[in-house]
Structures are given as structure tokens and as C-alpha cells.
Write a protein that holds these residues in place. Structure first.
Motif, PDB file in Angstrom:
ATOM      1  N   GLY A   1     -41.833  34.930  95.109  1.00  0.00           N
ATOM      2  CA  GLY A   1     -41.284  36.194  94.616  1.00  0.00           C
ATOM      3  C   GLY A   1     -42.133  36.848  93.554  1.00  0.00           C
ATOM      4  O   GLY A   1     -42.351  38.063  93.571  1.00  0.00           O
ATOM      5  N   GLN A   2     -42.645  36.044  92.614  1.00  0.00           N
ATOM      6  CA  GLN A   2     -43.455  36.588  91.529  1.00  0.00           C
ATOM      7  C   GLN A   2     -44.732  37.222  92.057  1.00  0.00           C
ATOM      8  O   GLN A   2     -45.144  38.294  91.613  1.00  0.00           O
ATOM      9  CB  GLN A   2     -43.785  35.475  90.519  1.00  0.00           C
ATOM     10  N   ASP A   3     -45.376  36.556  93.025  1.00  0.00           N
ATOM     11  CA  ASP A   3     -46.595  37.106  93.615  1.00  0.00           C
ATOM     12  C   ASP A   3     -46.311  38.431  94.328  1.00  0.00           C
ATOM     13  O   ASP A   3     -47.082  39.388  94.211  1.00  0.00           O
ATOM     14  CB  ASP A   3     -47.198  36.114  94.619  1.00  0.00           C
ATOM     15  N   LEU A   4     -45.207  38.485  95.069  1.00  0.00           N
ATOM     16  CA  LEU A   4     -44.867  39.717  95.784  1.00  0.00           C
ATOM     17  C   LEU A   4     -44.582  40.855  94.822  1.00  0.00           C
ATOM     18  O   LEU A   4     -44.970  42.003  95.068  1.00  0.00           O
ATOM     19  CB  LEU A   4     -43.660  39.469  96.705  1.00  0.00           C
ATOM     20  N   LEU A   5     -43.920  40.561  93.708  1.00  0.00           N
ATOM     21  CA  LEU A   5     -43.632  41.596  92.710  1.00  0.00           C
ATOM     22  C   LEU A   5     -44.910  42.163  92.097  1.00  0.00           C
ATOM     23  O   LEU A   5     -44.944  43.318  91.682  1.00  0.00           O
ATOM     24  CB  LEU A   5     -42.734  41.032  91.614  1.00  0.00           C
ATOM     25  N   HIS A   6     -45.956  41.347  92.058  1.00  0.00           N
ATOM     26  CA  HIS A   6     -47.231  41.785  91.488  1.00  0.00           C
ATOM     27  C   HIS A   6     -48.216  42.226  92.570  1.00  0.00           C
ATOM     28  O   HIS A   6     -49.416  42.319  92.324  1.00  0.00           O
ATOM     29  CB  HIS A   6     -47.847  40.664  90.653  1.00  0.00           C
ATOM     30  N   GLY A   7     -47.710  42.486  93.757  1.00  0.00           N
ATOM     31  CA  GLY A   7     -48.545  43.049  94.808  1.00  0.00           C
ATOM     32  C   GLY A   7     -49.407  42.056  95.549  1.00  0.00           C
ATOM     33  O   GLY A   7     -50.296  42.457  96.301  1.00  0.00           O
ATOM     34  N   LYS A   8     -49.179  40.754  95.358  1.00  0.00           N
ATOM     35  CA  LYS A   8     -49.949  39.734  96.065  1.00  0.00           C
ATOM     36  C   LYS A   8     -49.202  39.394  97.345  1.00  0.00           C
ATOM     37  O   LYS A   8     -48.381  38.482  97.393  1.00  0.00           O
ATOM     38  CB  LYS A   8     -50.123  38.496  95.194  1.00  0.00           C
ATOM     39  N   PHE A   9     -49.495  40.154  98.387  1.00  0.00           N
ATOM     40  CA  PHE A   9     -48.716  40.071  99.626  1.00  0.00           C
ATOM     41  C   PHE A   9     -49.290  39.034 100.571  1.00  0.00           C
ATOM     42  O   PHE A   9     -50.464  39.047 100.892  1.00  0.00           O
ATOM     43  CB  PHE A   9     -48.712  41.437 100.319  1.00  0.00           C
ATOM     44  N   ARG A  10     -48.438  38.094 100.971  1.00  0.00           N
ATOM     45  CA  ARG A  10     -48.762  37.163 102.048  1.00  0.00           C
ATOM     46  C   ARG A  10     -47.691  37.328 103.111  1.00  0.00           C
ATOM     47  O   ARG A  10     -46.505  37.252 102.808  1.00  0.00           O
ATOM     48  CB  ARG A  10     -48.805  35.720 101.561  1.00  0.00           C
ATOM     49  N   ILE A  11     -48.108  37.513 104.331  1.00  0.00           N
ATOM     50  CA  ILE A  11     -47.160  37.853 105.384  1.00  0.00           C
ATOM     51  C   ILE A  11     -46.127  36.747 105.607  1.00  0.00           C
ATOM     52  O   ILE A  11     -44.943  37.025 105.833  1.00  0.00           O
ATOM     53  CB  ILE A  11     -47.902  38.191 106.700  1.00  0.00           C
ATOM     54  N   LEU A  12     -46.542  35.472 105.509  1.00  0.00           N
ATOM     55  CA  LEU A  12     -45.590  34.387 105.721  1.00  0.00           C
ATOM     56  C   LEU A  12     -44.519  34.367 104.639  1.00  0.00           C
ATOM     57  O   LEU A  12     -43.347  34.081 104.915  1.00  0.00           O
ATOM     58  CB  LEU A  12     -46.315  33.045 105.759  1.00  0.00           C
ATOM     59  N   ASP A  13     -44.906  34.655 103.388  1.00  0.00           N
ATOM     60  CA  ASP A  13     -43.940  34.685 102.297  1.00  0.00           C
ATOM     61  C   ASP A  13     -42.907  35.793 102.514  1.00  0.00           C
ATOM     62  O   ASP A  13     -41.702  35.575 102.377  1.00  0.00           O
ATOM     63  CB  ASP A  13     -44.653  34.910 100.965  1.00  0.00           C
ATOM     64  N   ALA A  14     -43.402  36.982 102.849  1.00  0.00           N
ATOM     65  CA  ALA A  14     -42.501  38.123 103.036  1.00  0.00           C
ATOM     66  C   ALA A  14     -41.566  37.899 104.223  1.00  0.00           C
ATOM     67  O   ALA A  14     -40.349  38.151 104.137  1.00  0.00           O
ATOM     68  CB  ALA A  14     -43.317  39.403 103.234  1.00  0.00           C
ATOM     69  N   VAL A  15     -42.107  37.420 105.338  1.00  0.00           N
ATOM     70  CA  VAL A  15     -41.276  37.171 106.523  1.00  0.00           C
ATOM     71  C   VAL A  15     -40.240  36.096 106.229  1.00  0.00           C
ATOM     72  O   VAL A  15     -39.085  36.196 106.655  1.00  0.00           O
ATOM     73  CB  VAL A  15     -42.163  36.762 107.719  1.00  0.00           C
ATOM     74  N   GLY A  16     -40.622  35.064 105.481  1.00  0.00           N
ATOM     75  CA  GLY A  16     -39.681  34.009 105.142  1.00  0.00           C
ATOM     76  C   GLY A  16     -38.508  34.519 104.337  1.00  0.00           C
ATOM     77  O   GLY A  16     -37.347  34.186 104.620  1.00  0.00           O
TER      78      GLY A  16
END
Length: 206
Positions: free
Chosen positions: A55-70
Motif C-alpha cells: 500500500g505504501q509503495d502504491l501511494l507513492h506512485g511505485k506501481f507493480r501490477i501484481l500488487d494492484a491486482v491483488g
């Protein structure tokens, strides 16, 4: 000529299996805990793990497709568990692990059309100037294809476990674990083998 090899076929460092494991941890939690009467708890535990780990990475724009899909997948399962009756959830209870493995296969193989998902992890340990090199692209396409194939085989295996419950220990556990161990080892060793092969080819070239 051999001294010029790194500029001809740079592949960077191997993909970090530690980083990949963190992205797969919620899916592993779901696969271990999920069952006919526990999949709602498995989905909640996986969602919490996905948010905590990425979550912290996504909030800071560090997008990984597996994290987001999960995060999206497990959130949807949690909502379904709250919104639907037990009878309406029978299909989800039966096929939850099949669907999760199938979704991973679709995401992994689908990423080959744009940006192979393993490249998102490899870039964290590889100089930016190598990201567009043929070697970097080739290695990550091969690794992503390997992961996608493993997920597809796991989908088939878990589906067969439903059809042949007398063999579910093999189909639900042994085969998926063997496949995952193989693909992790392949991810660790393939970049080095490719680099060595490219070095030998350049050394014997014109």
C-alpha cells in the motif's frame, strides 16, 4: 572484443526473488487458508497482507501490477462475502483457488503484451541505462513467460483437484509447490546463464 560484452547484452542483476515473494505473499496466504468454509477469512487476511506490504509503495506512485491486482481481487472477494448469501457464494467457495491462479496467469501472460511484470522488479536492481537493452527485455520476457506458464499449470491442477478429490493432495499441494520451487530457482539462475551465453557468443564473434 570480449571486454565490450556488457554494452552489447546487458541484463542487469537477477530479478529479486525477495521482492517477487512479497508481491506473491498475499496470494500464498489465500491459497493456504482458503477452503469451503474459510475462504472469506483467507480473502480478508490476503487483503490485509496486500495493503500492508504494498500500500505504501502504491501511494507513492511505485506501481507493480501484481500488487494492484491483488488488492482489487481480494477486496472484491471480501465484498462478495459480505453481500451475497451462502447459496450464492457456493461457486466462489468451490473455485476460489482456481480463479486466483487463473487470474495470476492472465496478468503475467498479459503483461508480455506491454511490460513483462518481472521487469518491474528487475529495474529496482538494474541501472536505468540497461532497461531498454535487448538483453534486459529478452530475459524478462522469458521469466514472465515462465511464471505465467506455471500459474496456468497451477490453474489446471487446482481445477483437476475439484474434479478428482481422491488426488487433491497431489493436485492441490504437491504439484503447485513443485512448480513454484522450480520457477523461483529458474528466476534466480536464468539471467546469469543468459549473460554467460551472451559473453561466450561475443567472445567468439567477428
Amino acid at each position: 572484443m570480449a571486454q565490450q560484452t556488457p554494452t552489447k547484452a546487458p541484463v542487469g542483476k537477477p530479478v529479486s526473488t525477495g521482492s517477487v515473494f512479497l508481491s506473491f505473499a498475499p496470494w500464498i496466504i489465500f491459497g493456504v487458508v482458503a477452503g469451503p468454509s474459510t475462504w472469506e477469512y483467507a480473502a480478508l487476511a490476503a487483503l490485509i497482507a496486500a495493503v500492508v506490504l504494498s500500500g505504501q509503495d502504491l501511494l507513492h506512485g511505485k506501481f507493480r501490477i501484481l500488487d494492484a491486482v491483488g488488492i482489487v481481487f481480494f477486496a472484491v472477494l471480501c465484498v462478495l462475502g459480505l453481500a451475497l448469501s451462502r447459496g450464492q457464494l457456493l461457486w466462489v467457495e468451490t473455485y476460489a483457488q482456481v480463479v486466483s491462479s487463473g487470474l495470476l496467469a492472465v496478468v503475467a501472460l498479459g503483461s508480455l503484451l506491454t511490460d513483462p511484470f518481472t521487469a518491474q522488479y528487475a529495474r529496482e536492481a538494474t541501472p536505468r541505462e540497461t532497461w531498454g537493452s535487448p538483453g534486459f527485455r529478452h530475459v524478462n520476457r522469458v521469466l514472465t513467460a515462465a511464471w505465467g506458464t506455471v500459474f496456468a499449470l497451477m490453474t489446471v491442477s487446482t481445477w483437476l483437484a475439484i474434479r478428482f478429490p481422491s488426488h487433491d493432495d497431489w493436485l492441490d499441494w504437491v504439484i503447485p509447490v513443485v512448480l513454484l520451487v522450480w520457477v523461483v530457482r529458474f528466476t534466480q539462475h536464468y539471467p546469469g546463464r543468459y549473460r554467460a551465453r551472451a559473453t561466450r557468443g561475443a567472445a567468439h564473434g567477428p
